[in-house]
Design a protein around this motif. Structure first.
Motif, PDB file in Angstrom:
ATOM      1  N   PHE A 535       0.830  -1.209   0.000  1.00 34.80           N
ATOM      2  CA  PHE A 535       0.000   0.000   0.000  1.00 34.80           C
ATOM      3  C   PHE A 535       0.862   1.256   0.000  1.00 34.80           C
ATOM      4  O   PHE A 535       0.643   2.177  -0.790  1.00 34.80           O
ATOM      5  N   VAL A 536       1.905   1.299   0.882  1.00 38.74           N
ATOM      6  CA  VAL A 536       2.759   2.495   0.949  1.00 38.74           C
ATOM      7  C   VAL A 536       3.548   2.668  -0.339  1.00 38.74           C
ATOM      8  O   VAL A 536       3.681   3.779  -0.871  1.00 38.74           O
ATOM      9  N   GLN A 537       4.043   1.559  -0.870  1.00 41.51           N
ATOM     10  CA  GLN A 537       4.807   1.645  -2.103  1.00 41.51           C
ATOM     11  C   GLN A 537       3.953   2.220  -3.236  1.00 41.51           C
ATOM     12  O   GLN A 537       4.365   3.127  -3.950  1.00 41.51           O
ATOM     13  N   LYS A 538       2.736   1.717  -3.381  1.00 40.07           N
ATOM     14  CA  LYS A 538       1.867   2.211  -4.443  1.00 40.07           C
ATOM     15  C   LYS A 538       1.408   3.637  -4.168  1.00 40.07           C
ATOM     16  O   LYS A 538       1.172   4.408  -5.107  1.00 40.07           O
ATOM     17  N   MET A 539       1.246   3.982  -2.890  1.00 40.32           N
ATOM     18  CA  MET A 539       0.803   5.335  -2.577  1.00 40.32           C
ATOM     19  C   MET A 539       1.836   6.351  -3.059  1.00 40.32           C
ATOM     20  O   MET A 539       1.497   7.373  -3.658  1.00 40.32           O
ATOM     21  N   PHE A 540       3.139   6.053  -2.824  1.00 40.78           N
ATOM     22  CA  PHE A 540       4.169   6.992  -3.257  1.00 40.78           C
ATOM     23  C   PHE A 540       4.348   6.968  -4.771  1.00 40.78           C
ATOM     24  O   PHE A 540       4.705   7.967  -5.382  1.00 40.78           O
ATOM     25  N   GLU A 541       4.062   5.824  -5.394  1.00 44.95           N
ATOM     26  CA  GLU A 541       4.206   5.738  -6.843  1.00 44.95           C
ATOM     27  C   GLU A 541       2.950   6.207  -7.584  1.00 44.95           C
ATOM     28  O   GLU A 541       2.946   6.273  -8.801  1.00 44.95           O
ATOM     29  N   LYS A 542       1.901   6.544  -6.801  1.00 43.11           N
ATOM     30  CA  LYS A 542       0.637   7.031  -7.357  1.00 43.11           C
ATOM     31  C   LYS A 542       0.050   6.042  -8.369  1.00 43.11           C
ATOM     32  O   LYS A 542      -0.433   6.396  -9.423  1.00 43.11           O
ATOM     33  N   LYS A 543       0.119   4.761  -8.005  1.00 41.10           N
ATOM     34  CA  LYS A 543      -0.465   3.725  -8.849  1.00 41.10           C
ATOM     35  C   LYS A 543      -1.535   2.947  -8.075  1.00 41.10           C
ATOM     36  O   LYS A 543      -1.578   1.735  -8.068  1.00 41.10           O
ATOM     37  N   LEU A 544      -2.410   3.709  -7.379  1.00 45.44           N
ATOM     38  CA  LEU A 544      -3.400   3.079  -6.514  1.00 45.44           C
ATOM     39  C   LEU A 544      -4.482   2.336  -7.295  1.00 45.44           C
ATOM     40  O   LEU A 544      -5.195   1.537  -6.736  1.00 45.44           O
ATOM     41  N   LYS A 545      -4.617   2.645  -8.592  1.00 48.45           N
ATOM     42  CA  LYS A 545      -5.686   2.026  -9.377  1.00 48.45           C
ATOM     43  C   LYS A 545      -5.152   0.970 -10.339  1.00 48.45           C
ATOM     44  O   LYS A 545      -5.793   0.632 -11.310  1.00 48.45           O
ATOM     45  N   GLU A 546      -3.973   0.477 -10.053  1.00 44.56           N
ATOM     46  CA  GLU A 546      -3.431  -0.576 -10.905  1.00 44.56           C
ATOM     47  C   GLU A 546      -4.268  -1.839 -10.740  1.00 44.56           C
ATOM     48  O   GLU A 546      -4.506  -2.295  -9.623  1.00 44.56           O
ATOM     49  N   PRO A 547      -4.788  -2.391 -11.813  1.00 43.61           N
ATOM     50  CA  PRO A 547      -5.689  -3.539 -11.685  1.00 43.61           C
ATOM     51  C   PRO A 547      -4.969  -4.797 -11.233  1.00 43.61           C
ATOM     52  O   PRO A 547      -3.789  -4.998 -11.488  1.00 43.61           O
ATOM     53  N   VAL A 548      -5.722  -5.641 -10.557  1.00 49.14           N
ATOM     54  CA  VAL A 548      -5.240  -6.952 -10.138  1.00 49.14           C
ATOM     55  C   VAL A 548      -6.100  -8.002 -10.821  1.00 49.14           C
ATOM     56  O   VAL A 548      -7.321  -7.873 -10.887  1.00 49.14           O
ATOM     57  N   GLN A 549      -5.478  -9.032 -11.325  1.00 51.46           N
ATOM     58  CA  GLN A 549      -6.187 -10.056 -12.065  1.00 51.46           C
ATOM     59  C   GLN A 549      -6.848 -11.062 -11.117  1.00 51.46           C
ATOM     60  O   GLN A 549      -6.200 -11.617 -10.233  1.00 51.46           O
ATOM     61  N   ILE A 550      -8.154 -11.283 -11.315  1.00 52.57           N
ATOM     62  CA  ILE A 550      -8.875 -12.330 -10.588  1.00 52.57           C
ATOM     63  C   ILE A 550      -8.931 -13.550 -11.489  1.00 52.57           C
ATOM     64  O   ILE A 550      -9.387 -13.481 -12.632  1.00 52.57           O
ATOM     65  N   ASN A 551      -8.477 -14.654 -10.978  1.00 50.75           N
ATOM     66  CA  ASN A 551      -8.566 -15.899 -11.741  1.00 50.75           C
ATOM     67  C   ASN A 551      -9.972 -16.488 -11.657  1.00 50.75           C
ATOM     68  O   ASN A 551     -10.562 -16.876 -12.662  1.00 50.75           O
ATOM     69  N   CYS A 552     -10.491 -16.568 -10.452  1.00 45.75           N
ATOM     70  CA  CYS A 552     -11.855 -17.040 -10.222  1.00 45.75           C
ATOM     71  C   CYS A 552     -12.205 -16.779  -8.767  1.00 45.75           C
ATOM     72  O   CYS A 552     -11.318 -16.620  -7.922  1.00 45.75           O
ATOM     73  N   GLY A 553     -13.479 -16.728  -8.491  1.00 40.99           N
ATOM     74  CA  GLY A 553     -13.878 -16.466  -7.119  1.00 40.99           C
ATOM     75  C   GLY A 553     -15.281 -16.976  -6.829  1.00 40.99           C
ATOM     76  O   GLY A 553     -16.132 -17.056  -7.717  1.00 40.99           O
ATOM     77  N   LEU A 554     -15.514 -17.335  -5.580  1.00 41.13           N
ATOM     78  CA  LEU A 554     -16.828 -17.801  -5.132  1.00 41.13           C
ATOM     79  C   LEU A 554     -17.094 -17.263  -3.734  1.00 41.13           C
ATOM     80  O   LEU A 554     -16.296 -17.463  -2.819  1.00 41.13           O
ATOM     81  N   ILE A 555     -18.209 -16.573  -3.603  1.00 38.88           N
ATOM     82  CA  ILE A 555     -18.698 -16.165  -2.277  1.00 38.88           C
ATOM     83  C   ILE A 555     -19.974 -16.961  -2.058  1.00 38.88           C
ATOM     84  O   ILE A 555     -21.043 -16.617  -2.577  1.00 38.88           O
ATOM     85  N   GLY A 556     -19.857 -18.069  -1.349  1.00 38.46           N
ATOM     86  CA  GLY A 556     -20.970 -18.982  -1.180  1.00 38.46           C
ATOM     87  C   GLY A 556     -21.408 -19.097   0.259  1.00 38.46           C
ATOM     88  O   GLY A 556     -20.592 -19.033   1.183  1.00 38.46           O
ATOM     89  N   PHE A 557     -22.719 -19.269   0.454  1.00 36.58           N
ATOM     90  CA  PHE A 557     -23.279 -19.469   1.786  1.00 36.58           C
ATOM     91  C   PHE A 557     -24.316 -20.578   1.721  1.00 36.58           C
ATOM     92  O   PHE A 557     -25.117 -20.654   0.781  1.00 36.58           O
ATOM     93  N   THR A 558     -24.289 -21.432   2.727  1.00 37.65           N
ATOM     94  CA  THR A 558     -25.347 -22.412   2.916  1.00 37.65           C
ATOM     95  C   THR A 558     -26.215 -21.938   4.075  1.00 37.65           C
ATOM     96  O   THR A 558     -25.695 -21.627   5.160  1.00 37.65           O
ATOM     97  N   VAL A 559     -27.535 -21.867   3.822  1.00 40.20           N
ATOM     98  CA  VAL A 559     -28.464 -21.327   4.816  1.00 40.20           C
ATOM     99  C   VAL A 559     -29.215 -22.477   5.470  1.00 40.20           C
ATOM    100  O   VAL A 559     -29.818 -23.321   4.793  1.00 40.20           O
TER     101      VAL A 559
END
Length: 702
Positions: A535-559
């Motif tokens: 976070f500090v490194q990017k803050m000083f480099e002003k690259k806070l919006k550099e995208p990060v690649q998501i490979n896949c994701g699941l937000i699952g809940f069993t009720v």
């Protein structure tokens, strides 16, 4: 020489030739002559009868009339005064003074009909064809008692004990009615009304007279008042039309109806215009026993007519709250339940006016904004609405409604193109489809609410097609730049209860939010793990919006029984594996989740500790500095004091041993037990589908 004494006789006829034909014997008459003779006799009898009736006015038929009508109606029929029944000249003239017809036995004592005097001209041709028509009716001091029995099977105007028929009045072309009271009682519909009818001379010389009326009563315990007039033009004698004016008030509602009727009592084919306005549209439907969501102040207009057993409202248009409405509606008076059908369209629906459809009060929302959806229960905030389903009203009607909405006026909620299909059949309510566009994606829903049994059983199936995350979350402060990922989701649950809150509090099922491959704003990912170095490194480099690649994701809940457990929360990115534990409760709306990001690469100053998401649906909290992180900071401080400043860094080192996820089970929305690493091995870091936040996934205590 001839004998003079012989009698003189006619000469004998000459003998006929032997071959001459015999003369026929003369007939007494021809068939045509016989028919003419019979017709002449019948006509003579008719003329004689007509003459006798005309001269005597048919007064001698009084007792025969009482006896025959009593036999036909199974009622006691009396005429206390003058009685006339004759042809004048072709139509039937009927006059009776002090006439009474008793009520059926089940209705108790009293008369169904009584009048000081009734004077009428009845169409003879109408009696022959069955299309009853009264060309003239004069009624003085009449009393008419119209009522249904408590089971809705018999009524006082059907002269049969088998089955009550709908009220079918004869066509009355002209009328002069004064001092007459009509009483109507329907226990099944909870209606009781009394209407006075009186004649008032019209001010407009176009009309010979007008029939004024006023009355009051109750509908389902709600009082109403009404008044109006039926303006009868001279033209009605030759088949003209009657002008109707009606004004009624009840439950903060005013209704005005005006237009023309084919006859004084003929609603069929009427050409009417209706204007209704009030504080809550649900009030009007409540009078008919129909349940609709509450609204803010409204005003609607429509054309109104009747065809058979249908009341048709066409050209419907107006506003409710800050939303518009147009379309058409039909109410079909069938038994055992009336049927409501409608085709409705809204150009712009204000989000406040949409609130009542899930149980929120629109006036409270308008006054307080989003805070109006929150209530306090035992000192804790509650967000889920607790408005009860009007089960008693669902027994009264069936419905088929199709409603479209072009746009929804709502900050931070990109919703449009709503399509709702509503089908109510004997207390089984289906919302299918319930679709709308959201952030360039589509939400498709099929919801079934079965009120045929108690408690109410609801089946939810809600699906979100792949939707851009940048657009979906733009209203919550997420910038679209640098975010190319999409999200899709599905909710499949069943619940018991007659409100949204109660149904969800007793629900069971599955919630799955799937994130296919795409990019997301880097800071969102890094903040979830409190990676101080990055976070500090990017803050000083002003690259806070550099995208990060998501490979896949699941937000699952069993009720289970209203409690949702993470099952699992697993997001695999280019540099991290994000894991979540815990859950939330529909019962008390509490949230208790812990999310952490394990790095796949070596990182200094990475907190490696969970970020807590807690609080309530209405007031969620983010615990960025978790107890685990505070404890590690204490260790680092101790090392720094005892050893050296460099030793303090050791406590914040992330060795980068996170296991990449196999995306197959993730993208299928599979449960925690089915998740695998990229090497095909079962994952041991996603919990066991319980609300536990511990590493071993054991079930937490309540």
């Amino acid at each position: 020489m001839a004998d003079r004494e012989a009698p003189i006789t006619a000469a004998d006829p000459a003998p006929a030739p032997a071959d001459a034909p015999a003369r026929p014997i003369r007939a007494l008459g021809t068939p045509l002559a016989s028919v003419i003779a019979v017709a002449a006799t019948l006509l003579g009898l008719v003329v004689l009868a007509w003459t006798i009736l005309f001269v005597t006015k048919g007064r001698f038929l009084k007792h025969s009339f009482e006896r025959i009508v009593a036999q036909q109606t199974h009622r006691e029929v009396k005429v206390a005064g003058d009685f006339q029944l004759y042809f004048n000249p072709l139509n039937v003239k009927f006059v009776a003074e002090g006439m009474t017809i008793s009520n059926p036995a089940w209705a108790g004592k009293g008369n169904f009909f009584e009048a000081k005097r009734i004077d009428s001209r009845i169409s003879t041709w109408g009696l022959i064809t069955g299309r009853r028509r009264i060309n003239w009716l004069g009624l003085e001091d009449g009393r008419i008692d119209l009522r249904w029995d408590k089971d809705g099977k018999r009524n006082s105007w059907t002269f049969s004990e088998e089955k009550g028929e709908p009220l079918d009045l004869p066509v009355i072309r002209r009328a002069l009615v004064q001092g007459t009271m009509i009483r109507y009682i329907d226990p099944r519909m909870h209606v009781e009304a009394g209407i006075r009818i009186h004649t008032v001379e019209a001010k407009d010389t176009q009309f010979a007279s007008s029939i004024g009326f006023d009355g009051a009563g109750t509908v389902r315990g709600t009082r109403f008042v009404m008044n109006g007039a039926l303006l009868t033009p001279n033209a009605t004698v030759s088949g003209g039309r009657n002008q109707l004016k009606l004004h009624a008030e009840a439950v903060r509602t005013q209704v005005d109806v005006s237009g023309t009727l084919p006859g004084a009592t003929e609603i069929e084919g009427a050409d009417l215009h209706m204007n209704v306005r009030g504080a809550n549209l649900a009030d009007v439907f409540m009078l008919a026993g129909i349940a609709v969501p509450d609204t803010r102040t409204y005003r609607l207009t429509s054309a109104l007519t009747k065809r058979g057993d249908e009341w048709r409202f066409t050209g419907l248009k107006g506003r409710f709250g800050d939303s518009d409405l147009a379309g058409k509606m039909t109410v079909k008076m069938t038994r055992p339940r009336m049927l409501l059908t409608a085709q409705l369209a809204t150009d712009t629906l204000d989000i406040v006016d949409a609130g009542p459809f899930i149980g929120y009060n629109p006036n409270t929302l308008a006054a307080k904004g989003a805070a109006g959806a929150i209530t306090q229960v035992s000192g804790t905030p509650r967000l889920l609405p607790d408005a009860k389903l009007r089960i008693d009203a669902l027994r009264n009607f069936d419905a088929k409604v199709h409603w479209t909405v072009r746009d929804v006026r709502a900050p931070s909620m990109p919703v449009s193109n709503i399509e709702l299909g509503l089908d109510l059949d004997n207390m089984l309510l289906k919302l299918s489809p319930l679709n709308f566009s959201m952030a360039r994606g589509t939400v498709s829903s099929d919801i079934s609410i079965n009120a045929r049994k108690q408690p109410v059983f609801t089946d939810y199936d809600i699906r979100l097609s792949p939707t851009p995350m940048g657009t979906l979350l733009a209203g919550w402060g997420v910038q679209q730049s640098g975010t190319s990922g999409t999200v899709k989701a599905r909710v499949q649950m069943t619940g018991l209860g007659d409100s949204v809150r109660e149904s969800l509090a007793n629900s069971n099922g599955r919630i799955a939010i799937i994130l296919p491959r795409g990019s997301l704003w880097t800071r969102n990912v890094q903040l979830s793990e409190i990676d101080i170095g990055t976070f500090v490194q990017k803050m000083f480099e002003k690259k806070l919006k550099e995208p990060v690649q998501i490979n896949c994701g699941l937000i699952g809940f069993t009720v289970r029984n209203g409690v949702a457990a993470a099952d699992p929360i697993l997001i695999d990115t280019q540099k991290n594996v994000i894991l979540g534990r815990g859950g939330f409760s529909f019962r008390n709306e509490s949230i208790d989740l812990a999310v952490r990001a394990d790095s796949k690469k070596f990182s200094l100053f990475s907190g490696q500790s969970p970020v807590g998401l807690n609080g309530y649906f209405a007031r969620p909290g983010l615990n960025v500095i978790s107890p685990e992180l505070v404890a590690r900071a204490g260790v680092g401080l101790g090392l720094g004091v005892v050893a050296s400043p460099f030793a303090a860094i050791i406590a914040f080192v992330d060795v980068g041993d996170a296991k990449a996820a196999a995306c197959g089970p993730v993208l299928e929305g599979a449960r925690a037990a089915a998740q695998r690493t990229t090497k095909g091995k079962p994952r041991d870091d996603v919990g066991r589908g319980t609300t536990s936040k511990s590493e071993n996934g054991g079930r937490s205590r309540d």
